[in-house]
Scaffold this motif. Structure first.
Motif, PDB file in Angstrom:
ATOM      1  N   ASP A 269       0.864  -1.177   0.000  1.00  0.00           N
ATOM      2  CA  ASP A 269       0.000   0.000   0.000  1.00  0.00           C
ATOM      3  C   ASP A 269       0.903   1.229   0.000  1.00  0.00           C
ATOM      4  O   ASP A 269       1.503   1.572   1.027  1.00  0.00           O
ATOM      5  CB  ASP A 269      -0.891  -0.032   1.243  1.00  0.00           C
ATOM      6  N   THR A 270       1.005   1.886  -1.136  1.00  0.00           N
ATOM      7  CA  THR A 270       1.886   3.039  -1.230  1.00  0.00           C
ATOM      8  C   THR A 270       1.392   3.960  -2.332  1.00  0.00           C
ATOM      9  O   THR A 270       0.325   3.735  -2.931  1.00  0.00           O
ATOM     10  CB  THR A 270       3.350   2.600  -1.452  1.00  0.00           C
ATOM     11  N   PHE A 271       2.153   4.984  -2.639  1.00  0.00           N
ATOM     12  CA  PHE A 271       1.767   5.940  -3.675  1.00  0.00           C
ATOM     13  C   PHE A 271       3.026   6.519  -4.301  1.00  0.00           C
ATOM     14  O   PHE A 271       4.134   6.315  -3.817  1.00  0.00           O
ATOM     15  CB  PHE A 271       0.879   7.052  -3.091  1.00  0.00           C
ATOM     16  N   ARG A 272       2.851   7.238  -5.399  1.00  0.00           N
ATOM     17  CA  ARG A 272       3.960   7.869  -6.097  1.00  0.00           C
ATOM     18  C   ARG A 272       3.571   9.291  -6.490  1.00  0.00           C
ATOM     19  O   ARG A 272       2.400   9.555  -6.789  1.00  0.00           O
ATOM     20  CB  ARG A 272       4.336   7.085  -7.367  1.00  0.00           C
ATOM     21  N   VAL A 273       4.560  10.179  -6.511  1.00  0.00           N
ATOM     22  CA  VAL A 273       4.358  11.560  -6.941  1.00  0.00           C
ATOM     23  C   VAL A 273       5.297  11.840  -8.101  1.00  0.00           C
ATOM     24  O   VAL A 273       6.490  11.535  -8.030  1.00  0.00           O
ATOM     25  CB  VAL A 273       4.625  12.560  -5.801  1.00  0.00           C
ATOM     26  N   ILE A 274       4.763  12.405  -9.174  1.00  0.00           N
ATOM     27  CA  ILE A 274       5.563  12.755 -10.351  1.00  0.00           C
ATOM     28  C   ILE A 274       5.664  14.273 -10.445  1.00  0.00           C
ATOM     29  O   ILE A 274       4.662  14.978 -10.261  1.00  0.00           O
ATOM     30  CB  ILE A 274       4.951  12.164 -11.636  1.00  0.00           C
ATOM     31  N   TYR A 275       6.869  14.750 -10.724  1.00  0.00           N
ATOM     32  CA  TYR A 275       7.144  16.185 -10.749  1.00  0.00           C
ATOM     33  C   TYR A 275       7.371  16.665 -12.171  1.00  0.00           C
ATOM     34  O   TYR A 275       7.873  15.928 -13.026  1.00  0.00           O
ATOM     35  CB  TYR A 275       8.376  16.500  -9.881  1.00  0.00           C
TER      36      TYR A 275
ATOM     37  N   SER B 245      18.553  14.482   5.964  1.00  0.00           N
ATOM     38  CA  SER B 245      18.511  15.850   6.471  1.00  0.00           C
ATOM     39  C   SER B 245      18.661  16.857   5.340  1.00  0.00           C
ATOM     40  O   SER B 245      18.038  17.923   5.347  1.00  0.00           O
ATOM     41  CB  SER B 245      19.619  16.061   7.503  1.00  0.00           C
ATOM     42  N   ALA B 246      19.475  16.519   4.339  1.00  0.00           N
ATOM     43  CA  ALA B 246      19.663  17.418   3.205  1.00  0.00           C
ATOM     44  C   ALA B 246      18.393  17.500   2.374  1.00  0.00           C
ATOM     45  O   ALA B 246      18.023  18.569   1.882  1.00  0.00           O
ATOM     46  CB  ALA B 246      20.826  16.943   2.345  1.00  0.00           C
ATOM     47  N   LEU B 247      17.716  16.385   2.215  1.00  0.00           N
ATOM     48  CA  LEU B 247      16.473  16.389   1.463  1.00  0.00           C
ATOM     49  C   LEU B 247      15.410  17.202   2.182  1.00  0.00           C
ATOM     50  O   LEU B 247      14.668  17.969   1.583  1.00  0.00           O
ATOM     51  CB  LEU B 247      15.977  14.951   1.254  1.00  0.00           C
ATOM     52  N   SER B 248      15.340  17.030   3.504  1.00  0.00           N
ATOM     53  CA  SER B 248      14.357  17.766   4.283  1.00  0.00           C
ATOM     54  C   SER B 248      14.618  19.265   4.217  1.00  0.00           C
ATOM     55  O   SER B 248      13.707  20.067   4.146  1.00  0.00           O
ATOM     56  CB  SER B 248      14.375  17.294   5.739  1.00  0.00           C
ATOM     57  N   ALA B 249      15.894  19.643   4.201  1.00  0.00           N
ATOM     58  CA  ALA B 249      16.241  21.063   4.187  1.00  0.00           C
ATOM     59  C   ALA B 249      15.888  21.712   2.863  1.00  0.00           C
ATOM     60  O   ALA B 249      15.670  22.919   2.799  1.00  0.00           O
ATOM     61  CB  ALA B 249      17.738  21.228   4.461  1.00  0.00           C
ATOM     62  N   SER B 250      15.824  20.923   1.794  1.00  0.00           N
ATOM     63  CA  SER B 250      15.544  21.494   0.478  1.00  0.00           C
ATOM     64  C   SER B 250      14.208  21.014  -0.065  1.00  0.00           C
ATOM     65  O   SER B 250      14.035  20.792  -1.251  1.00  0.00           O
ATOM     66  CB  SER B 250      16.642  21.095  -0.510  1.00  0.00           C
ATOM     67  N   SER B 251      13.244  20.870   0.812  1.00  0.00           N
ATOM     68  CA  SER B 251      11.997  20.228   0.424  1.00  0.00           C
ATOM     69  C   SER B 251      10.941  21.184  -0.099  1.00  0.00           C
ATOM     70  O   SER B 251       9.842  20.752  -0.400  1.00  0.00           O
ATOM     71  CB  SER B 251      11.419  19.461   1.617  1.00  0.00           C
ATOM     72  N   SER B 252      11.227  22.465  -0.190  1.00  0.00           N
ATOM     73  CA  SER B 252      10.215  23.370  -0.722  1.00  0.00           C
ATOM     74  C   SER B 252       9.971  23.036  -2.176  1.00  0.00           C
ATOM     75  O   SER B 252      10.838  22.557  -2.887  1.00  0.00           O
ATOM     76  CB  SER B 252      10.675  24.821  -0.600  1.00  0.00           C
ATOM     77  N   LEU B 253       8.755  23.330  -2.668  1.00  0.00           N
ATOM     78  CA  LEU B 253       8.416  22.978  -4.044  1.00  0.00           C
ATOM     79  C   LEU B 253       9.317  23.698  -5.037  1.00  0.00           C
ATOM     80  O   LEU B 253       9.652  23.164  -6.083  1.00  0.00           O
ATOM     81  CB  LEU B 253       6.953  23.338  -4.315  1.00  0.00           C
ATOM     82  N   ALA B 254       9.731  24.898  -4.697  1.00  0.00           N
ATOM     83  CA  ALA B 254      10.523  25.677  -5.642  1.00  0.00           C
ATOM     84  C   ALA B 254      11.909  25.092  -5.858  1.00  0.00           C
ATOM     85  O   ALA B 254      12.516  25.282  -6.908  1.00  0.00           O
ATOM     86  CB  ALA B 254      10.652  27.114  -5.155  1.00  0.00           C
ATOM     87  N   THR B 255      12.438  24.362  -4.866  1.00  0.00           N
ATOM     88  CA  THR B 255      13.793  23.837  -4.989  1.00  0.00           C
ATOM     89  C   THR B 255      13.815  22.329  -5.184  1.00  0.00           C
ATOM     90  O   THR B 255      14.876  21.734  -5.184  1.00  0.00           O
ATOM     91  CB  THR B 255      14.619  24.175  -3.730  1.00  0.00           C
ATOM     92  N   ARG B 256      12.646  21.711  -5.347  1.00  0.00           N
ATOM     93  CA  ARG B 256      12.592  20.260  -5.536  1.00  0.00           C
ATOM     94  C   ARG B 256      13.308  19.873  -6.826  1.00  0.00           C
ATOM     95  O   ARG B 256      13.046  20.453  -7.870  1.00  0.00           O
ATOM     96  CB  ARG B 256      11.123  19.812  -5.598  1.00  0.00           C
ATOM     97  N   PRO B 257      14.241  18.917  -6.809  1.00  0.00           N
ATOM     98  CA  PRO B 257      14.939  18.520  -8.027  1.00  0.00           C
ATOM     99  C   PRO B 257      13.967  18.008  -9.082  1.00  0.00           C
ATOM    100  O   PRO B 257      12.892  17.511  -8.772  1.00  0.00           O
ATOM    101  CB  PRO B 257      15.860  17.391  -7.545  1.00  0.00           C
ATOM    102  N   VAL B 258      14.364  18.115 -10.308  1.00  0.00           N
ATOM    103  CA  VAL B 258      13.520  17.646 -11.405  1.00  0.00           C
ATOM    104  C   VAL B 258      13.617  16.127 -11.478  1.00  0.00           C
ATOM    105  O   VAL B 258      14.615  15.588 -11.912  1.00  0.00           O
ATOM    106  CB  VAL B 258      13.970  18.278 -12.736  1.00  0.00           C
ATOM    107  N   VAL B 259      12.614  15.455 -11.002  1.00  0.00           N
ATOM    108  CA  VAL B 259      12.587  14.002 -11.023  1.00  0.00           C
ATOM    109  C   VAL B 259      11.159  13.523 -11.198  1.00  0.00           C
ATOM    110  O   VAL B 259      10.237  14.269 -11.252  1.00  0.00           O
ATOM    111  CB  VAL B 259      13.077  13.393  -9.700  1.00  0.00           C
ATOM    112  N   LEU B 260      11.351  13.255 -10.985  1.00  0.00           N
ATOM    113  CA  LEU B 260      10.013  12.866 -10.792  1.00  0.00           C
ATOM    114  C   LEU B 260       9.734  12.666  -9.264  1.00  0.00           C
ATOM    115  O   LEU B 260      10.607  12.741  -8.515  1.00  0.00           O
ATOM    116  CB  LEU B 260       9.777  11.592 -11.558  1.00  0.00           C
TER     117      LEU B 260
END
Length: 380
Positions: A192-198, A349-364
């Motif tokens: 039971d999980t989900f996915r987010v595409i960016y 911790s690095a991911l959490s620090a850069s978790s705003s939508l504006a700085t989210r890496p292009v990945v999906l």
């Protein structure tokens, strides 16, 4: 489900693997007999609804035989593409929402490369038509793109569903048509999980739900209780409002001499996660909470982790360390394989620090029949 919700059920999504791994060694005629039994069972149970099946990786690729078997649910135009490549569309006249069922097996086997390319051309064509007509679409398949969130150890091809170029193509298609894709629904992993595409600007633009299996599984990645899901949606636009997850607690059922089976409500999505909508942004925010604390102090991840195995794994403090938590997060938010590997090598911790939508890496779905079923409930 039929007894509780039959009058409100619009249609049923059967996301593949009607057979177990062991059944692949049986003669084809026996495999077809087993699938016929399941087909008859679903047809009898949901006699007033259509069931839309997707081919699973353990199902025989006998397109003509299965097409005839499932012709009770598939119109003539759908039968043509199913028998040609195992994929089809359900065009719902007078309604905005259309349904596209993919053959995800084509993305994993080199023998099917020519068929896979035909499916991509077909998919782009039908989605372009829906976009031009102002319609919306559900994408349905057996295997989801991206990586397995429960697979332990270094990332290998066994952790992924598609070849890399097909995985990239799927994400490219979703980005191109995200404006009309109202939902994506898969099975396969039994979890039971989900996915987010960016999108290319790093903002969440689409989501996919992976529903657990009706049958249990025991493997190196873990186990699960049987699960069955009921979605609540707008039948015209396809907007998904909520879902209710039902489950069977094997620990209480197996010891009973009378084998009385009682399915229970496991959780309701909006209430369980305190989220008022299912959207790319809300699911992004939910996944982002996984990075904010360790498992012992993260109540949001604790809830998700219980649901992930359909309540067999109840305690992340003993069953899921910080690396495990991180892998779930990366699998949910990084569907591109290279991005997933980079995410796994990056400190939480690095991911959490850069978790705003504006700085989210292009990945999906395993000892018995591995059937994942989602029931779609009409609300308007």
């Amino acid at each position: 489900m039929s007894a509780r919700q039959n009058d409100n059920i619009e249609f049923v999504l059967w996301t593949g693997d009607g057979l177990s791994h062991a059944a692949r060694h049986l003669p084809e005629i026996r495999q077809l007999e087993l699938l016929q039994n399941l087909t008859d069972l679903l047809g009898k149970t949901f006699s007033s609804q259509f069931v839309f099946p997707a081919l699973g990786h353990d199902d025989p690729f006998l397109r003509e035989e299965l097409g005839k078997m499932w012709s009770r649910w598939l119109p003539t135009d759908s039968m043509k593409t199913f028998e040609a490549g195992g994929y089809y569309i359900i065009e719902r006249k007078m309604l905005k929402l259309q349904i596209v069922v993919l053959n995800t097996n084509l993305m994993k086997h080199s023998d099917y490369e020519a068929d896979a390319q035909k499916q991509w051309l077909w998919l782009d064509k039908v989605l372009h038509k829906f976009q031009r007509n102002g319609e919306t679409v559900y994408l349905v398949g057996h295997m989801a793109p991206g990586s397995n969130e429960r697979q332990r150890g270094p990332s290998t091809s066994s952790h992924t569903a598609y070849f890399d170029h097909h995985n990239k193509k799927y994400l490219e298609i979703v980005r191109k048509y995200a404006g009309i894709i109202a939902g994506q629904f898969f099975g396969h992993l039994h979890s039971d999980t989900f996915r987010v595409i960016y999108g290319d600007n790093g903002r969440p633009i689409s989501w996919a739900m992976l529903a657990p299996s009706v049958t249990p599984r025991r493997s190196n990645e873990g186990m699960n209780n049987p699960g069955l899901r009921l979605y609540k949606f707008d039948k015209d636009t396809g907007q998904v409002f909520d879902y209710t997850q039902f489950y069977l607690d094997l620990s209480t059922v197996n010891p009973k001499e009378n084998r009385q089976v009682e399915w229970q409500v496991e959780y309701n999505f909006s209430t369980y996660y305190s989220i008022n909508e299912i959207s790319p942004v809300s699911l992004h925010a939910l996944a982002d909470k996984f990075t904010q604390d360790n498992p012992q102090g993260n109540n949001v991840f604790y809830k998700y982790y219980k649901a992930n195995s359909v309540r067999i794994n109840n305690n992340p403090t003993t069953g899921c360390d910080s690396t495990c938590v991180h892998q779930h997060y990366c699998a949910i938010t990084r569907l591109d394989y290279e991005a997933f590997r980079h995410c796994m090598q990056t400190a939480p911790s690095a991911l959490s620090a850069s978790s705003s939508l504006a700085t989210r890496p292009v990945v999906l779905l395993v000892t018995a029949v591995a059937v994942a079923v989602s029931v779609i409930k009409l609300v308007r």
